[in-house]
Design a protein around this motif. Sequence first.
Motif, PDB file in Angstrom:
ATOM      1  N   LEU A 143      -6.713  -1.200  -8.042  1.00 53.74           N
ATOM      2  CA  LEU A 143      -7.338   0.171  -8.633  1.00 53.74           C
ATOM      3  C   LEU A 143      -8.785   0.344  -8.876  1.00 53.74           C
ATOM      4  O   LEU A 143      -9.078   1.263  -8.691  1.00 53.74           O
ATOM      5  CB  LEU A 143      -6.126   0.372  -9.354  1.00 53.74           C
ATOM      6  N   GLU A 162      -1.544   3.174 -13.659  1.00 52.94           N
ATOM      7  CA  GLU A 162      -2.578   3.394 -14.264  1.00 52.94           C
ATOM      8  C   GLU A 162      -2.518   3.402 -15.892  1.00 52.94           C
ATOM      9  O   GLU A 162      -3.087   2.654 -16.833  1.00 52.94           O
ATOM     10  CB  GLU A 162      -3.678   4.512 -13.930  1.00 52.94           C
ATOM     11  N   LEU A 196       1.844   2.084  -3.235  1.00 54.17           N
ATOM     12  CA  LEU A 196       0.920   2.537  -4.127  1.00 54.17           C
ATOM     13  C   LEU A 196       0.445   4.061  -3.653  1.00 54.17           C
ATOM     14  O   LEU A 196      -0.206   4.775  -4.085  1.00 54.17           O
ATOM     15  CB  LEU A 196      -0.368   1.648  -3.949  1.00 54.17           C
ATOM     16  N   ALA A 197       0.970   4.511  -2.353  1.00 49.89           N
ATOM     17  CA  ALA A 197       0.412   5.696  -1.946  1.00 49.89           C
ATOM     18  C   ALA A 197       1.026   6.856  -2.237  1.00 49.89           C
ATOM     19  O   ALA A 197       1.761   8.026  -1.563  1.00 49.89           O
ATOM     20  CB  ALA A 197       0.722   5.512  -0.295  1.00 49.89           C
ATOM     21  N   HIS A 198       1.239   7.211  -3.721  1.00 54.69           N
ATOM     22  CA  HIS A 198       1.857   8.292  -4.188  1.00 54.69           C
ATOM     23  C   HIS A 198       1.133   8.341  -5.712  1.00 54.69           C
ATOM     24  O   HIS A 198       1.140   7.762  -6.423  1.00 54.69           O
ATOM     25  CB  HIS A 198       3.307   8.181  -4.280  1.00 54.69           C
ATOM     26  N   PRO A 199       0.748   9.797  -5.818  1.00 54.66           N
ATOM     27  CA  PRO A 199       0.032  10.006  -6.952  1.00 54.66           C
ATOM     28  C   PRO A 199       0.714   9.787  -8.314  1.00 54.66           C
ATOM     29  O   PRO A 199       0.328   9.341  -9.108  1.00 54.66           O
ATOM     30  CB  PRO A 199      -0.172  11.614  -6.736  1.00 54.66           C
ATOM     31  N   ARG A 239      -5.840  11.454  -8.135  1.00 61.89           N
ATOM     32  CA  ARG A 239      -5.003  10.586  -7.892  1.00 61.89           C
ATOM     33  C   ARG A 239      -4.565  10.714  -6.676  1.00 61.89           C
ATOM     34  O   ARG A 239      -3.997   9.968  -5.754  1.00 61.89           O
ATOM     35  CB  ARG A 239      -3.666  10.744  -8.894  1.00 61.89           C
ATOM     36  N   ALA A 275      -1.482   2.204   4.625  1.00 59.95           N
ATOM     37  CA  ALA A 275      -0.211   1.543   4.496  1.00 59.95           C
ATOM     38  C   ALA A 275       0.641   1.737   5.949  1.00 59.95           C
ATOM     39  O   ALA A 275       1.618   2.151   6.234  1.00 59.95           O
ATOM     40  CB  ALA A 275       0.489   2.614   3.590  1.00 59.95           C
ATOM     41  N   PHE A 317       0.695  -1.017  -0.060  1.00 63.62           N
ATOM     42  CA  PHE A 317      -0.130   0.079   0.076  1.00 63.62           C
ATOM     43  C   PHE A 317       0.917   1.143   0.034  1.00 63.62           C
ATOM     44  O   PHE A 317       0.505   2.255  -0.531  1.00 63.62           O
ATOM     45  CB  PHE A 317      -0.943  -0.163   1.002  1.00 63.62           C
ATOM     46  N   GLN A 318       1.961   1.309   0.799  1.00 62.88           N
ATOM     47  CA  GLN A 318       2.816   2.229   0.686  1.00 62.88           C
ATOM     48  C   GLN A 318       3.501   2.519  -0.559  1.00 62.88           C
ATOM     49  O   GLN A 318       3.386   3.849  -0.986  1.00 62.88           O
ATOM     50  CB  GLN A 318       4.143   2.023   1.863  1.00 62.88           C
ATOM     51  N   ILE A 374       0.573   5.871  -8.761  1.00 63.86           N
ATOM     52  CA  ILE A 374      -0.615   5.357  -9.244  1.00 63.86           C
ATOM     53  C   ILE A 374      -0.919   5.940 -10.581  1.00 63.86           C
ATOM     54  O   ILE A 374      -1.133   5.082 -11.389  1.00 63.86           O
ATOM     55  CB  ILE A 374      -1.580   6.275  -8.288  1.00 63.86           C
ATOM     56  N   ALA A 375      -0.265   6.886 -11.185  1.00 68.77           N
ATOM     57  CA  ALA A 375      -0.298   7.253 -12.605  1.00 68.77           C
ATOM     58  C   ALA A 375       0.371   6.352 -13.302  1.00 68.77           C
ATOM     59  O   ALA A 375      -0.152   5.933 -14.431  1.00 68.77           O
ATOM     60  CB  ALA A 375      -0.035   8.747 -12.586  1.00 68.77           C
ATOM     61  N   LEU A 432       5.741  -4.304  -7.790  1.00 64.61           N
ATOM     62  CA  LEU A 432       4.529  -4.256  -8.291  1.00 64.61           C
ATOM     63  C   LEU A 432       4.639  -4.198  -9.831  1.00 64.61           C
ATOM     64  O   LEU A 432       3.594  -4.415 -10.402  1.00 64.61           O
ATOM     65  CB  LEU A 432       4.094  -2.887  -7.867  1.00 64.61           C
ATOM     66  N   ILE A 466      -3.100  -6.241  -9.056  1.00 65.77           N
ATOM     67  CA  ILE A 466      -2.989  -4.930  -8.740  1.00 65.77           C
ATOM     68  C   ILE A 466      -3.936  -4.066  -9.360  1.00 65.77           C
ATOM     69  O   ILE A 466      -4.481  -3.026  -8.834  1.00 65.77           O
ATOM     70  CB  ILE A 466      -1.358  -4.467  -8.995  1.00 65.77           C
ATOM     71  N   MET A 491     -10.878   0.583  -6.266  1.00 67.91           N
ATOM     72  CA  MET A 491     -10.690   1.906  -5.820  1.00 67.91           C
ATOM     73  C   MET A 491     -11.381   2.982  -6.458  1.00 67.91           C
ATOM     74  O   MET A 491     -11.959   3.926  -6.167  1.00 67.91           O
ATOM     75  CB  MET A 491      -9.207   2.361  -5.693  1.00 67.91           C
ATOM     76  N   ALA A 496      -3.985   8.338  -3.368  1.00 64.20           N
ATOM     77  CA  ALA A 496      -2.972   7.776  -2.641  1.00 64.20           C
ATOM     78  C   ALA A 496      -3.114   8.219  -1.291  1.00 64.20           C
ATOM     79  O   ALA A 496      -2.606   7.416  -0.729  1.00 64.20           O
ATOM     80  CB  ALA A 496      -2.015   8.905  -3.555  1.00 64.20           C
TER      81      ALA A 496
END
Lengths: 114, 114
Positions: A84, A26, A16-19, B6, B17, A13-14, A22-23, A61, A80, A87, B10
């Motif tokens: 998303l 995606e 994935l925890a950044h915009p 995003r 996380a 999760f960490q 994530i971009a 990932l 994964i 989400m 995040a």
Amino acid sequence: MPESLRRFKADIFQALAHPTRIAIIELLEEGELSAGELIEKLGMEQANISQHLAVLRAKQLVVNRKAGNQVFYSVRDPIINKVLALMRRYFQKHLKETLELLDEMDGSTVPSGR
Amino acid sequence: MPESLRRFKADIFQALAHPTRIAIIELLEEGELSAGELIEKLGMEQANISQHLAVLRAKQLVVNRKAGNQVFYSVRDPIINKVLALMRRYFQKHLKETLELLDEMDGSTVPSGR
DNA sequence: TATGAATATTCGAGCCTTCGCATATATTAT
DNA sequence: ATAATATATGCGAAGGCTCGAATATTCATA
């Protein structure tokens, strides 16, 4: 469930925890892209994207494939992508509250109607 | 997709996380629990759990219900449970590599080998 | 109103992450 | 070997997160 496994999940999760990351994921959902293409599409510093790719690689990932002098990235496991996708569903389901949240968290994003 | 959305996603991942917060959500999957019960089951500092609950509340991953001088928490949307269930599948699917990862990332988790 | 139990909030220190910048490595062509 | 392109890595400053301790708040009851 042992703490170490929870930490493993937390680390994913960490990652994935950044915009930006994530971009990246995606963008990769639609198929593999080279580092250069990602940099171009995201319009950010090369070193910055490379660092985020390193994070995604470290947590496995994404996987990478070298071809000539390029490196192509793709999402390692469609699970994964499903995460998303869930989400996105979550976001749509709570759209109203989400917008209010975004408003509270960041005044620059939601001024008037539009 | 705009940057703000995003960042919203995040932020949700960020809320997930942390091993303690994952433990909280997983405990709540089976039904609502009071803050005190969570503290007891997790065996951690009261203030610490309360802070983590505050994070989960702020991102609206959990909702709370006051009853007397207790506060009961539950997961706001089963989609979140689905996300964690997917993560469990992901973990099982990549068990071998996961163990190697845990080994690399944190020497304290794997006893024998090397 | 006073008291105790349950929960929340605040504060400071230490740690980790992120970014920008510079540099290093790898591949291909000349 | 050298140049050119693609990608990765090391470093330092700024900001964010986490923990524990102390404090505050809320509720029930007397």
